[in-house]
Design a protein around this motif. Structure first.
Motif, mmCIF file in Angstrom:
data_model
loop_
_atom_site.group_PDB
_atom_site.id
_atom_site.type_symbol
_atom_site.label_atom_id
_atom_site.label_comp_id
_atom_site.label_asym_id
_atom_site.label_seq_id
_atom_site.Cartn_x
_atom_site.Cartn_y
_atom_site.Cartn_z
ATOM 1 N N GLY A 15 0.823 -1.197 0.000
ATOM 2 C CA GLY A 15 0.000 0.000 0.000
ATOM 3 C C GLY A 15 0.858 1.247 0.000
ATOM 4 N N LEU A 20 -4.975 6.455 -0.804
ATOM 5 C CA LEU A 20 -5.107 5.185 -1.495
ATOM 6 C C LEU A 20 -4.714 5.385 -2.945
ATOM 7 C CD1 LEU A 20 -8.526 3.946 -0.059
ATOM 8 C CD2 LEU A 20 -6.236 3.295 0.643
ATOM 9 N N LYS A 28 -10.265 -2.209 0.704
ATOM 10 C CA LYS A 28 -10.864 -1.616 1.881
ATOM 11 C C LYS A 28 -9.804 -1.475 2.969
ATOM 12 C CE LYS A 28 -15.261 -1.141 0.748
ATOM 13 N NZ LYS A 28 -15.958 0.165 0.804
ATOM 14 N N VAL A 29 -9.907 -0.412 3.740
ATOM 15 C CA VAL A 29 -8.961 -0.154 4.811
ATOM 16 C C VAL A 29 -9.362 -0.920 6.063
ATOM 17 C CG1 VAL A 29 -8.028 1.613 6.374
ATOM 18 C CG2 VAL A 29 -8.381 2.141 3.941
ATOM 19 N N LEU A 31 -8.373 -0.505 9.741
ATOM 20 C CA LEU A 31 -7.685 0.473 10.570
ATOM 21 C C LEU A 31 -7.443 -0.094 11.959
ATOM 22 C CD1 LEU A 31 -6.567 3.318 10.977
ATOM 23 C CD2 LEU A 31 -8.888 4.064 11.586
ATOM 24 N N ASP A 54 -6.423 -6.207 1.436
ATOM 25 C CA ASP A 54 -6.905 -5.024 2.130
ATOM 26 C C ASP A 54 -5.760 -4.037 2.341
ATOM 27 O OD1 ASP A 54 -9.619 -6.108 2.698
ATOM 28 O OD2 ASP A 54 -8.493 -7.534 3.918
ATOM 29 N N GLU A 55 -6.126 -2.842 2.755
ATOM 30 C CA GLU A 55 -5.158 -1.782 3.039
ATOM 31 C C GLU A 55 -5.034 -1.659 4.561
ATOM 32 O OE1 GLU A 55 -2.632 1.116 1.163
ATOM 33 O OE2 GLU A 55 -4.053 -0.233 0.201
ATOM 34 N N ARG A 57 -3.831 -0.133 7.901
ATOM 35 C CA ARG A 57 -3.347 1.147 8.427
ATOM 36 C C ARG A 57 -3.288 1.078 9.946
ATOM 37 N NH1 ARG A 57 -1.464 4.821 4.513
ATOM 38 N NH2 ARG A 57 -2.799 4.666 2.666
ATOM 39 N N ARG A 88 -8.363 9.183 9.311
ATOM 40 C CA ARG A 88 -9.027 9.246 8.002
ATOM 41 C C ARG A 88 -8.679 10.545 7.288
ATOM 42 N NH1 ARG A 88 -13.303 11.296 5.637
ATOM 43 N NH2 ARG A 88 -14.063 12.383 7.498
ATOM 44 N N TYR A 91 -4.915 10.760 6.055
ATOM 45 C CA TYR A 91 -4.549 10.019 4.853
ATOM 46 C C TYR A 91 -5.518 10.215 3.697
ATOM 47 C CZ TYR A 91 -0.861 7.688 7.432
ATOM 48 O OH TYR A 91 0.282 7.428 8.146
ATOM 49 N N ASP A 97 -14.407 3.823 2.652
ATOM 50 C CA ASP A 97 -13.194 3.047 2.352
ATOM 51 C C ASP A 97 -12.816 2.107 3.495
ATOM 52 O OD1 ASP A 97 -12.736 4.312 -0.139
ATOM 53 O OD2 ASP A 97 -11.727 5.989 0.852
ATOM 54 N N ILE A 98 -13.362 2.339 4.694
ATOM 55 C CA ILE A 98 -12.965 1.569 5.868
ATOM 56 C C ILE A 98 -13.831 0.320 5.999
ATOM 57 C CG2 ILE A 98 -12.677 1.605 8.376
ATOM 58 C CD1 ILE A 98 -12.358 4.629 8.205
#
Length: 252
Positions: A15, A20, A28-29, A31, A54-55, A57, A88, A91, A97-98
């Motif tokens: 990532g 993104l 999808k993030v 977190l 997934d992303e 974070r 959020r 970034y 997105d979460i």
């Protein structure tokens, strides 16, 4: 014995550092909210490999929001929401997105009976398997009352706003669970442990999942069961974690 957790297979894609990228906009993030940077250093490399689609974070609080005197039971969920919004906006991703928010906490023995908090002349709080010793026991009593209520409130919270939310614990802290180390560690020691742990499991995510799901510290039962367990007696002083449940649940 715990059910072994299986790693989902997929191609790995790193990532971006901020926002993104075009390649990851379909991701999808997930977190993660954690107390300190060594939590991220320990877990982030492995989690990025496990959650390849997934992303991942990390939002680092730089402290324990659940024992912060400015946070109350009534404001705890709102405080978590504020931290989510902070990350959020930092970034530049949207709420949509979460995928979910995962909150990692230390228990610090906060659920133990009051009579297990004992005075001693030393400068620092000392944690043992059956008691806590402190130069100012009343301060520990006050902290335990507030933090235990906040943790109970957060553990019962399935969503923060519209976002799926779960809180997982390390008792007494991450180093206690992962390395079976008690006592107060220096920042340098924490960094060394984080680096060694990440190096050990980065190429062996299946081994990491097996370590979480089938170790002496693994708490059996469902999510609610694990929180009832840690609140009993002096369990929050012992080496326990329910983090394995994150990987047993179906993706959102």
């Amino acid at each position: 014995m715990q059910k072994q957790i299986r790693l989902r297979s997929a191609g790995r894609s790193a990532g971006p550092e901020r926002g993104l990228s075009m390649a990851s906009k379909s991701k999808k993030v997930i977190l993660f909210i954690a107390e300190g940077p060594t939590d991220e250093d320990t877990l982030s490399p492995i989690l990025k490999k496990i959650f390849q689609n997934d992303e991942v974070r990390f939002h680092i609080v730089h402290g324990d929001m659940t024992s912060n005197w400015s946070v109350s039971v009534n404001s705890a969920v709102k405080t978590v929401y504020e931290h989510i919004e902070m990350e959020r906006k930092r970034y530049g991703f949207q709420k949509s997105d979460i995928q979910k928010v995962i909150h990692l906490v230390d228990t610090d023995g906060v659920f133990i009976p009051d009579d297990r908090i004992i005075y001693h002349k030393g400068k620092d709080i000392q944690y043992y398997d059956d008691r806590v010793e402190a130069p100012f026991p009343q301060r520990v009593l006050d902290r335990n009352q507030r933090k235990s209520q906040i943790l109970s409130r957060l553990s019962e919270t399935g969503k923060v706003g519209t976002l799926p939310y779960r809180v997982y614990y390390f008792s007494r802290n991450l180093e206690h669970v992962f390395h079976n180390r008690t006592g107060n560690l220096t920042d340098a020691e924490k960094i060394d442990f984080a680096d060694d742990f990440a190096d050990r499991y980065l190429s062996d995510p299946e081994g990491f999942l097996a370590f979480l799901s089938d170790s002496d510290f693994t708490v059996s039962g469902d999510y609610d069961d694990t929180w009832k367990f840690i609140a009993q007696g002096v369990n929050s002083l012992h080496r326990h974690s329910n983090f394995h449940l994150l990987f047993e649940s179906s993706p959102s």
